[in-house]
Design a protein around this motif. Structure first.
Motif, PDB file in Angstrom:
ATOM      1  N   ALA A 614       0.816  -1.224   0.000  1.00  0.00           N
ATOM      2  CA  ALA A 614       0.000   0.000   0.000  1.00  0.00           C
ATOM      3  C   ALA A 614       0.842   1.262   0.000  1.00  0.00           C
ATOM      4  N   ALA A 615       2.167   1.144   0.144  1.00  0.00           N
ATOM      5  CA  ALA A 615       3.031   2.325   0.129  1.00  0.00           C
ATOM      6  C   ALA A 615       3.018   3.033  -1.215  1.00  0.00           C
ATOM      7  N   ILE A 616       2.476   2.372  -2.250  1.00  0.00           N
ATOM      8  CA  ILE A 616       2.414   2.997  -3.578  1.00  0.00           C
ATOM      9  C   ILE A 616       1.218   3.942  -3.697  1.00  0.00           C
ATOM     10  N   LEU A 617       0.323   3.928  -2.714  1.00  0.00           N
ATOM     11  CA  LEU A 617      -0.872   4.788  -2.794  1.00  0.00           C
ATOM     12  C   LEU A 617      -0.478   6.255  -2.730  1.00  0.00           C
ATOM     13  N   LYS A 618      -1.299   7.101  -3.331  1.00  0.00           N
ATOM     14  CA  LYS A 618      -1.039   8.538  -3.345  1.00  0.00           C
ATOM     15  C   LYS A 618      -1.492   9.147  -2.015  1.00  0.00           C
ATOM     16  N   LEU A 619      -0.518   9.469  -1.181  1.00  0.00           N
ATOM     17  CA  LEU A 619      -0.798  10.043   0.126  1.00  0.00           C
ATOM     18  C   LEU A 619      -0.155  11.414   0.223  1.00  0.00           C
ATOM     19  N   SER A 620      -0.687  12.245   1.126  1.00  0.00           N
ATOM     20  CA  SER A 620      -0.072  13.549   1.356  1.00  0.00           C
ATOM     21  C   SER A 620       1.152  13.379   2.254  1.00  0.00           C
ATOM     22  N   ALA A 621       1.992  14.416   2.302  1.00  0.00           N
ATOM     23  CA  ALA A 621       3.184  14.367   3.145  1.00  0.00           C
ATOM     24  C   ALA A 621       2.795  14.169   4.609  1.00  0.00           C
ATOM     25  N   LEU A 622       1.716  14.829   5.033  1.00  0.00           N
ATOM     26  CA  LEU A 622       1.274  14.686   6.421  1.00  0.00           C
ATOM     27  C   LEU A 622       0.815  13.265   6.694  1.00  0.00           C
ATOM     28  N   GLU A 623       0.086  12.661   5.751  1.00  0.00           N
ATOM     29  CA  GLU A 623      -0.381  11.282   5.937  1.00  0.00           C
ATOM     30  C   GLU A 623       0.803  10.322   5.997  1.00  0.00           C
ATOM     31  N   PHE A 624       1.801  10.541   5.143  1.00  0.00           N
ATOM     32  CA  PHE A 624       3.007   9.712   5.199  1.00  0.00           C
ATOM     33  C   PHE A 624       3.693   9.833   6.553  1.00  0.00           C
ATOM     34  N   GLU A 625       3.791  11.064   7.076  1.00  0.00           N
ATOM     35  CA  GLU A 625       4.488  11.271   8.347  1.00  0.00           C
ATOM     36  C   GLU A 625       3.751  10.574   9.495  1.00  0.00           C
ATOM     37  N   VAL A 626       2.430  10.696   9.531  1.00  0.00           N
ATOM     38  CA  VAL A 626       1.651  10.048  10.586  1.00  0.00           C
ATOM     39  C   VAL A 626       1.811   8.532  10.514  1.00  0.00           C
ATOM     40  N   ILE A 627       1.790   7.985   9.313  1.00  0.00           N
ATOM     41  CA  ILE A 627       1.946   6.536   9.142  1.00  0.00           C
ATOM     42  C   ILE A 627       3.340   6.097   9.597  1.00  0.00           C
ATOM     43  N   CYS A 628       4.374   6.838   9.211  1.00  0.00           N
ATOM     44  CA  CYS A 628       5.742   6.475   9.610  1.00  0.00           C
ATOM     45  C   CYS A 628       5.889   6.506  11.132  1.00  0.00           C
ATOM     46  N   GLU A 629       5.325   7.501  11.787  1.00  0.00           N
ATOM     47  CA  GLU A 629       5.393   7.576  13.246  1.00  0.00           C
ATOM     48  C   GLU A 629       4.667   6.402  13.895  1.00  0.00           C
ATOM     49  N   THR A 630       3.519   6.034  13.327  1.00  0.00           N
ATOM     50  CA  THR A 630       2.765   4.895  13.867  1.00  0.00           C
ATOM     51  C   THR A 630       3.560   3.605  13.716  1.00  0.00           C
ATOM     52  N   LEU A 631       4.181   3.422  12.557  1.00  0.00           N
ATOM     53  CA  LEU A 631       4.981   2.219  12.323  1.00  0.00           C
ATOM     54  C   LEU A 631       6.223   2.197  13.217  1.00  0.00           C
ATOM     55  N   ARG A 632       6.775   3.354  13.504  1.00  0.00           N
ATOM     56  CA  ARG A 632       7.911   3.407  14.439  1.00  0.00           C
ATOM     57  C   ARG A 632       7.494   2.914  15.816  1.00  0.00           C
ATOM     58  N   ARG A 633       6.302   3.317  16.255  1.00  0.00           N
ATOM     59  CA  ARG A 633       5.822   2.921  17.586  1.00  0.00           C
ATOM     60  C   ARG A 633       5.598   1.422  17.681  1.00  0.00           C
ATOM     61  N   CYS A 634       5.161   0.804  16.588  1.00  0.00           N
ATOM     62  CA  CYS A 634       4.905  -0.646  16.657  1.00  0.00           C
ATOM     63  C   CYS A 634       6.049  -1.461  16.035  1.00  0.00           C
ATOM     64  N   GLN A 635       7.172  -0.783  15.714  1.00  0.00           N
ATOM     65  CA  GLN A 635       8.418  -1.429  15.320  1.00  0.00           C
ATOM     66  C   GLN A 635       8.300  -2.302  14.075  1.00  0.00           C
ATOM     67  N   LEU A 636       7.502  -1.860  13.118  1.00  0.00           N
ATOM     68  CA  LEU A 636       7.450  -2.528  11.811  1.00  0.00           C
ATOM     69  C   LEU A 636       8.424  -1.804  10.878  1.00  0.00           C
TER      70      LEU A 636
END
Length: 791
Positions: A614-636
């Protein structure tokens, strides 16, 4: 024709000259009308600029050279404002019958304002029964009554002034002044009713300015004209001396030097007060410390007291952005002075000062959550935490700090400490909603569901619309229902679900309830009905990965294998979700992380492949940042790197995504970082600092420091000789490294006495050290202001 063109384009002064020249040739009516219009336009232009004397001269020329021109009411306004009362009233009476009601009201309002201001000679030109005279007495007496502080008398006098009176806007101004202290919103609303062209608009602006709160008042005061300033200052109770000081500060400019301000304060030492100057003047001594303390006009002749010295030093350390340890120790020196000659009594001035310092270290400098570097030996966060606890002794009435500590301990899984502080807080504020809410959260975190329900009911008794308490009460009943399902007690489960249903508001809460009911059917009552119920719920949730996450999380709470449940319901792994489904998944995931809900280890890896695609989906910079922070918290990390790389395609060089990509790639192991990667991260840090993204810059600096840090004892390879390990235990890895560096430095003859010989060390891949930036946080301290204690 040139004269008409300049008139049409608003070049009135040129138009006057052109029409005058034409009239010298021939006295045509067309050119007379053009000259009249040019004079009229020029006079109004000057009037708008506030150049009333110049405008009056133009109006007089128009009257002289264009006698047939229609009278203009603006000519009368200029006459009134320049003191030509008799001529103004004569012209007013001549054209009054031809004026519209709005213009007449403005002119009579101007007469009322002049009469209220005590303009001489006005009375003799108005009849005794004129509304300006009749209502003027009540308007003036109401002002006098308000100045004496008698609002009731002022209100009674204003009630005698009719709505159509020339003093109508003045009534609104005075009513606003009377309401300002008790109802500022209504006062502001009344002032807004006064039109900008009202004769009382100027005083309304001054009153509006005077009623603004502190910082807004100062901003508006700076932008106002001089007459508005004087009126507003008088309404605020400013003395002439204070107004003069303000003007001097304005002349000093936006960024005056500290020394310039010090001498200015010294000149106003008497009106400002000795104590005030001593206290606030200390801030001006930060720059140039410690030289600034010598011969300062703000200090006593004998120089600074010991306390003043350590206080200014602490501010200076902060201003230089020294390291966290330096800031902490500088403020500790201030605390030690406040504790002399004896520890201050709780609630006393010095006790509150100590508490404020301890809160400042925890909050302003974020030292309560400080992340230490590899080489840090001081338990800084622990010391700050102890200080914050101690602040409750010094200032026991500060509720926010009690709540902060409870949340801090709870977020760090120190529930025993959280409950200890909570007990003290509840004893002090047993009916405070904020305290009860923290008690509720702590009970939920402790799995004390019955206690949580009790706190939630208490909160709802005090605050019936508290949605968080309602949701917590619902969650408490659902948690107890899950326990009963585990005990195979369908009857008790149904009872809890009925109680939970009373607190359901909205579809999300309803879904939570029905999920538990579905697992009751699946595991105890009717398996087929349970499968059908859960399938329906998944469909309601969109049948995507967000729905599967909600289902598998509920399965985990029932100790059910998530993969098995998905298989039972016939749900297949989704290849690539839609954007809305993806965002809903991460929203649900953040909700789970925020609630500290345990997730079984295989749960998130199940979704990894889907999320990565799903990383190929067209997301905004803010949406990418929120997703990256969430993934950092759950260590994926592998998934996080994919989203960071995709974000960098959208925003090349964006520091926060450079950091996410770097951390996700390397995890906690930084020994294989290449020079290119290090340079890229350094560039990201510089860009973040330049653009003001201080949070990202600090995070990158921390990561860079870990890359450059020497290996710890735990990082030694397993094939290191035993004698080296013994040496590390004795002197530490840093001591060993220093000894080796000394050994290979030219001119070094031997190791320290307690190091026999340099043992063999296996080669490591060299790690690029963090580069020093001039003026940055890591710049070498060569401050020439350092005190020499051996002088």
């Amino acid at each position: 024709m040139l004269a008409h063109k300049t008139l049409e384009t608003g070049h009135f002064r040129d138009a006057v000259n052109h029409f005058k020249a034409l009239l010298k040739i021939e006295n045509k009516a067309e050119w007379q009308q053009g000259l009249s219009a040019a004079y009229q336009g020029r006079a109004r232009e000057l009037q708008t600029k506030g150049m009333l004397k110049e405008a009056l001269a133009i109006w007089q020329n128009r009257a002289q050279f264009c006698p047939d021109a229609a009278p203009d009411p603006e000519h009368i306004f200029v006459l009134l404002h320049t003191g030509k009362i008799a001529e103004a009233l004569q012209r007013f009476r001549t054209i009054e019958s031809s004026l519209d009601s709005q213009t007449t009201a403005r002119l009579r309002g101007t007469l009322a304002a002049l009469h209220l201001a005590g303009t001489e000679g006005l009375d003799q030109w108005l009849t005794d029964d004129d509304a300006v005279i009749v209502h003027g007495a009540a308007a003036r007496n109401a002002l006098h009554a308000w100045c004496r502080g008698n609002d009731d008398e002022a209100a009674a006098l204003l009630a005698n002034i009719p709505f159509r009176s020339p003093y109508r806007d003045w009534v609104q101004v005075l009513k606003a002044l009377m309401k300002a202290a008790t109802d500022p919103a209504t006062a502001a609303s009344q002032l807004q009713r006064i039109a900008d062209n009202s004769p009382f608009a100027a005083v309304a602006r001054a009153v509006t300015l005077a009623l603004l709160p502190g910082s807004e008042f100062l901003t508006g005061f700076e932008q106002a004209d001089d007459s508005t300033r004087r009126a507003a200052a008088a309404l605020r109770g400013w003395s002439d001396t204070r107004l003069k000081l303000w003007h001097e500060l304005q002349r000093a400019g936006k960024n005056p030097k500290a020394k310039q301000l010090a001498y200015l304060l010294n000149r106003y030492r008497q009106p400002l007060g000795e104590d005030w100057v001593q206290q606030h003047g200390l801030c001006l001594l930060i720059d140039g410390f410690p030289r600034s303390l010598k011969r300062s006009p703000l200090l006593a002749e004998q120089g600074p007291t010991p306390f003043q010295y350590v206080l200014v030093r602490a501010w200076h350390v902060e201003a230089k952005h020294d390291g966290p340890e330096d800031i902490f120790h500088a403020w500790q020196a201030v605390i030690e002075h406040l504790q002399r000659p004896a520890d201050p009594a709780p609630g006393s001035d010095n006790a509150v000062r100590i508490a404020l310092i301890q809160r400042r270290l925890a909050n302003t400098w974020n030292l309560l959550t400080y992340r230490p570097y590899h080489w840090d030996e001081e338990p800084l966060a622990e010391w700050v935490e102890q200080g914050l606890e101690r602040s409750l002794h010094y200032d026991p009435d500060d509720q926010p700090t009690h709540l902060q500590l409870i949340k801090h301990y709870r977020d760090n899984d120190r529930l025993k400490d959280a409950r200890r502080v909570l007990d003290l807080t509840l004893a002090r504020w047993p009916n405070a909603v904020a305290v009860l809410s923290e008690a509720l959260e702590t009970a939920v975190a402790s799995n004390a569901h019955k206690k949580a329900a009790g706190f939630a009911r208490h909160v709802l008794d005090l605050d019936p619309i508290n949605s968080r308490a309602r949701d917590s009460l619902l969650d408490a009943h659902l948690a107890h229902a899950r326990k009963q399902i585990g005990k195979q007690r369908a009857d008790l489960t149904e009872k809890e679900l009925q109680l939970a249903a009373e607190w359901v508001r909205g579809e999300p809460a309803e879904i939570k309830l029905e999920l538990v009911r579905g697992f009751l059917l699946l595991t105890i009552t009717d398996r087929n009905a349970g499968i059908a119920s859960l399938r329906t719920l998944v469909s309601r949730l969109g049948s995507g990965i967000a729905a599967q996450l909600a289902l598998t999380l509920e399965a985990a709470r029932h100790q059910q294998d998530p993969h098995y449940i998905l298989k039972q319901l016939g749900l297949k792994q989704i290849k690539t979700p839609e954007k809305t489904d993806l965002l809903a998944f991460f929203s649900k995931l953040r909700e789970v992380l925020d609630a500290n809900i345990d997730m079984p280890p295989p749960l998130l890896p199940y979704f990894s492949a889907t999320l990565q695609r799903a990383a190929i989906l067209k997301l905004s910079a803010l949406e990418f940042e929120v997703i990256c922070e969430t993934l950092r918290r759950c260590q994926l990390d592998s998934v996080r790197e994919a989203y960071a790389r995709a974000a960098l395609q959208l925003a090349p060089g964006q520091p926060v995504f450079e950091l996410h990509a770097f951390e996700a790639r390397h995890g906690d192991m930084y020994w294989d970082v290449t020079d290119a990667e290090f340079d890229r991260l350094e560039a990201a840090e510089e860009k973040a600092s330049t653009t003001g993204d201080n949070r990202t810059a600090q995070r990158i600096r921390h990561t860079l420091s870990l890359c450059a840090a020497p290996p710890s004892a735990f990082d030694l390879p397993p094939d290191i000789p035993e004698e080296v390990r013994d040496l590390v235990d004795q002197k530490g890895i840093e001591g060993l490294m220093e000894a080796l560096i000394e050994r290979i430095t030219p001119g070094a003859n031997e190791f320290d006495d307690d190091i026999d010989s340099p043992p063999f060390l296996p080669r490591r891949k060299p790690v690029k050290p963090q580069r020093k930036k001039s003026g940055g946080d890591d710049a070498t301290d060569t401050d020439s202001d350092q005190l020499d204690f051996f002088e």
